[in-house]
Design an enzyme around this catalytic site. Structure first.
Site, PDB file in Angstrom:
ATOM      1  N   ALA A 193     109.236  67.261 -56.147  1.00 15.03           N
ATOM      2  CA  ALA A 193     109.757  65.897 -55.985  1.00 15.03           C
ATOM      3  C   ALA A 193     109.076  64.956 -56.974  1.00 15.03           C
ATOM      4  O   ALA A 193     107.890  65.140 -57.281  1.00 15.03           O
ATOM      5  CB  ALA A 193     109.533  65.427 -54.549  1.00 15.03           C
ATOM      6  N   LYS A 197     111.759  66.896 -63.365  1.00 15.01           N
ATOM      7  CA  LYS A 197     111.422  68.131 -64.090  1.00 15.01           C
ATOM      8  C   LYS A 197     112.296  69.291 -63.618  1.00 15.01           C
ATOM      9  O   LYS A 197     112.669  70.165 -64.406  1.00 15.01           O
ATOM     10  CB  LYS A 197     109.939  68.467 -63.918  1.00 15.01           C
ATOM     11  CG  LYS A 197     108.982  67.437 -64.501  1.00 15.01           C
ATOM     12  CD  LYS A 197     107.551  67.906 -64.371  1.00 15.01           C
ATOM     13  CE  LYS A 197     106.564  66.811 -64.711  1.00 15.01           C
ATOM     14  NZ  LYS A 197     106.573  65.710 -63.736  1.00 15.01           N
ATOM     15  N   CYS A 339      99.185  64.095 -63.800  1.00 13.86           N
ATOM     16  CA  CYS A 339      99.313  62.783 -64.450  1.00 13.86           C
ATOM     17  C   CYS A 339      97.999  62.030 -64.271  1.00 13.86           C
ATOM     18  O   CYS A 339      97.977  60.836 -63.986  1.00 13.86           O
ATOM     19  CB  CYS A 339     100.502  61.998 -63.902  1.00 13.86           C
ATOM     20  SG  CYS A 339     100.539  61.827 -62.119  1.00 13.86           S
TER      21      CYS A 339
END
Length: 811
Positions: A193, A197, A339
């Site tokens: 989610a 991607k 990230c």
């Protein structure tokens, strides 16, 4: 187990807090200095704070960027993130959309760019293939609010809604490009989610397959959070694919669905099933992280950030990555990504993976791939910060801190002492042994040189990792490592560890020692209790290799004890594994193959589908065991069919939230007379089945096709082409397909065919697609010249909630 459960809850809490709505702020926040110029009509509004001394101290010390770059680095972090978007390479309008971007918006937005001090308004990302991905020098907020950008904003919104485009952060597009996906690959997206991607992976699989054919590969997209899974389903629905399964599991407990041959024989199953376990050619492991690489789009992280966020997630990240590798086929590749810029979540996790796996996994050098993508090599040395103190080596960590600071967080991954034998013992006993997935050391170890700091430098090739830094390309930050599994993972031992362990600040719990040691392999899947369970979001609940989790509804204490006993009884080494009982997961409808031959035959006959050209038997599934109550029928590819068969054979271990492509939907319109087929073609499934439909087809010239899209319904006498009106009357009452054609003769259906699902009612023909799809098609048709008007494209990606034309007729 107590420690593991407490740790999981703490990690989940930190992760959720870091992902809250970033624009929500308390009415009174002492950290914010509100100026006298605050907006008068919004007295409770306060500006987002973009400063955090702890953040600056931490990353200066880690050496993420050189000292001379620091000011530029911080300056770009405080600026809003530019918008980025990607054109769906499988959309029939792909070339049209790229042409609009290149020939219209690049020029029309240039004035606004110059006014804002930028050289270019929008431009293709130089490192993304075929100009499919674009970067805008306007932030998403600017695009939404700026009056002169309104047309561009509406364009992005519409194309995103109908599936021709995906709005996605630029650095988020990078990991799938390094995964080297082929059309026959089985791909697992472990923490999928919101689905951008996953959509990208599906594009690659479909784009590399032969035109007009379904790929042999598939994607399993998993996410632990049920709500986020719904977002994932919505995102991937726009792809119109039958090669996708969406699951809802803890990534570290994702089932391998191994089928024991003797058990298969007992159940009357064929021993030569296409697959007897769930393993993958490619795995994308984009793990939950502290998220400081997203500061530009989530500025509230400035206020919340602290070094403990990364420390608390480290062990969960290791477990997720190890589970991904255990599900990976030998010869396969896995991407580990975050990230976050934090080396404790990045290089430290990769280093721990390599130590655990030994020679069975290698870190791939991809420095030659995508040369125009500016990236920096991974770090070889870093420090760990805990409660205000810096540590350069695990030997410097006081005993009372070794619960929250783990040996695997350091570059060497070892407890450096003067005893080579002690270090060797730690490697053998601890590197794979602790229940939380991180190597532990014994309390009795005495540091030989307690006062002399040791600066560790990893001896692993961590420079092959890559870190994307915001000011290099005006993006967010990202970390990526490509791993290649060259042989089966080594065996390891799970050792009892009765020590107290704290994963985060003020998170302390006591672990009960395990009753016995269990020798297992890294490739072994976690065993699941036979009791139906609903997995808690991001909880790390492991016990003797089994999954013991809290149910959705509170059980009595007696019931809970019984469940745990049942789970433990099947988890000890040497016990014969019991296949979980057949049954649906709580809150999820079952997935069943549609075996009603009469129903399938009626569909085939009504639409003229020949089974030899497009097999329906064995490829149709429903979410209801009662055929008479089935509302939707889904089509699955050969690869998805094989996975479903395996899942049934092992007792439905997969918790499936969505599967396949919605192909048919029961029509309940109250019109007189019986219909030969009660199921209409879903506009999601139309692109796949269209080449094989030989009945209930109309070929419409441009004028009438546009009228259908504009007015949603046309009465038979009102068609511009009277012959078309008569042919519509001649159709059988029910669903039909209207194909755009420049003549009255049938056209050859291919990837460019424009077609929409319609309903032949008593007196009119009505469309069965959403208003957004109608609008999108109209805009694309308006741009086409007469020469290309006869060309075609499969029309839409979503059905309207109700049929406007039919509601009119039945009123």
């Amino acid at each position: 187990m107590g420690r593991g459960r407490h740790r999981g809850r703490s990690q989940r809490k930190h992760f959720k807090e870091s992902r809250e709505n970033v624009w929500k702020r308390p009415k009174t926040d002492p950290a914010v200095d509100v100026s006298d110029n605050a907006v008068a009509d919004k007295p409770n509004w306060q500006p987002i704070l973009t400063d955090n001394p702890n953040f600056e101290e931490y990353y200066k010390e880690q050496g993420i960027v050189k000292a001379e770059e620091w000011d530029v680095f911080m300056e770009i972090l405080r600026k809003p993130l530019p918008a980025a978007f990607r054109v769906n390479s499988n959309s029939q309008f792909c070339d049209d959309i790229i042409s609009i971007l290149e020939n219209d918006f690049v020029k029309s937005l240039q004035a606004e760019a110059i006014e804002g001090g930028e050289l270019e308004a929008i431009k293709p990302l130089p490192w993304y293939p075929k100009n499919l991905a674009w970067h805008s020098n306007f932030s998403r907020k600017q695009i939404r609010k700026h009056k002169t950008l309104e047309r561009f904003h509406e364009f992005l919104k519409l194309e995103n809604e109908v599936g021709n485009m995906t709005r996605q952060e630029a650095v988020s597009m990078v990991p799938p490009l390094f995964l080297d996906v082929h059309p026959d690959h089985f791909v697992l997206d472990m923490c999928a989610a919101p689905g951008s991607k996953t959509f990208q992976l599906l594009e690659i699989i479909h784009g590399a397959s032969e035109p007009g054919t379904l790929p042999n590969g598939m994607v399993v997209a998993n996410d632990v959070d049920f709500q986020r899974s719904n977002l994932l389903i919505h995102q991937t629905k726009r792809m119109c694919t039958s090669n996708l399964i969406v699951t809802n599991h803890e990534g570290q407990q994702f089932p391998g669905c191994r089928l024991n041959k003797s058990r298969a024989s007992e159940k009357g199953l064929s021993e030569d099933m296409p697959i007897n376990q769930l393993s993958f050619d490619r795995v994308l492991c984009d793990v939950p992280c502290s998220g400081d690489g997203t500061l530009r789009k989530a500025p509230d992280i400035w206020r919340k950030w602290n070094s403990g966020m990364g420390n608390g997630l480290h062990s969960l990240q290791v477990i997720l990555a190890m589970r991904g590798l255990s599900l990976l086929k030998v010869g396969g590749k896995m991407i580990y990504s975050t990230c976050s810029m934090n080396p404790v979540e990045d290089e430290a996790v990769v280093a721990e993976i390599l130590r655990r796996c030994g020679d069975s996994v290698e870190l791939v050098d991809v420095s030659e791939k995508l040369p125009e993508l500016i990236r920096r090599p991974g770090l070889k040395t870093w420090k760990v910060r805990d409660k205000g103190a810096w540590f350069t080596s695990y030997k410097d960590v006081p005993q009372n801190r070794r619960g929250g600071v783990l040996v695997s967080m350091f570059p060497s991954g070892k407890n450096l002492t003067d005893s080579t034998q002690t270090t060797q013992n730690n490697e053998n006993d601890g590197v794979n042994g602790s229940e939380d997935g991180c190597k532990e050391t014994d309390n009795s170890v005495v540091d030989a040189i307690p006062d002399e700091p040791v600066v560790e430098i990893s001896d692993l090739p961590l420079e092959r990792c890559m870190r994307i830094i915001p000011h290099d390309q005006n993006t967010g930050a990202f970390f990526i490592a490509v791993l290649h599994k060259v042989s089966p993972l080594p065996e390891f031992q799970e050792k009892p560890n009765p020590r107290k362990h704290s994963s985060t600040k003020n998170a302390d719990s006591t672990e009960k020692p395990q009753a016995e040691e269990a020798v297992v392999t890294a490739d072994a899947e976690p065993l699941e209790s036979e009791v139906e369970k609903v997995i808690e979001a991001d909880a790390n609940n492991e016990k003797d290799g089994s999954s013991v989790v809290e149910p959705e509804k509170k059980n009595t204490e007696e019931e809970t004890i019984t469940e745990e006993k049942e789970a433990n009884s099947s988890s000890h080494a040497g016990d014969k594994r019991k296949v979980p009982m057949q049954g649906k997961w709580k809150g999820f409808d079952p997935v069943v193959f549609l075996k009603d031959e009469k129903l399938i035959d009626s569909i085939k006959e009504f639409y003229g589908v020949r089974d030899e050209s497009f097999p329906l038997y064995g490829h149709l599934v429903a979410r209801n065991t009662d055929t008479s109550s089935v509302k939707r029928i889904y089509y699955v590819s050969k690869s998805v069919k094989e996975v479903l068969q395996l899942n049934f054979a092992v007792g439905q271990q997969l918790k499936i939230a969505s599967v396949g492509l919605k192909m048919f939907e029961r029509q309940t319109a109250k019109e007189g007379g019986s219909k030969p087929c009660s199921f209409r073609i879903s506009s999601e499934g139309l692109p796949v089945i269209l080449p094989y439909i030989t009945k209930q087809v109309l070929y419409s010239p441009m004028a009438d096709f546009k009228h259908l899209l504009e007015y949603k319904s046309i009465k038979f006498p009102d068609f511009v082409n009277k012959q078309l009106g008569q042919k519509a009357i001649d159709l059988v009452l029910g669903c039909c397909v209207v194909i755009l054609s420049d003549g009255e003769e049938p056209v050859k259906v291919d990837a460019s065919t424009i077609a929409i699902s319609c309903w032949r009612g008593k007196n009119s023909l009505g469309v069965m697609v959403t208003s957004a799809d109608c609008q999108g098609l109209l805009e694309r048709l308006a741009e086409r010249t007469p020469k290309t008007e006869g060309g075609s494209v499969n029309g839409s990606n979503g059905d309207s909630g109700g049929l406007e034309a039919m509601e009119t007729e039945t009123a």
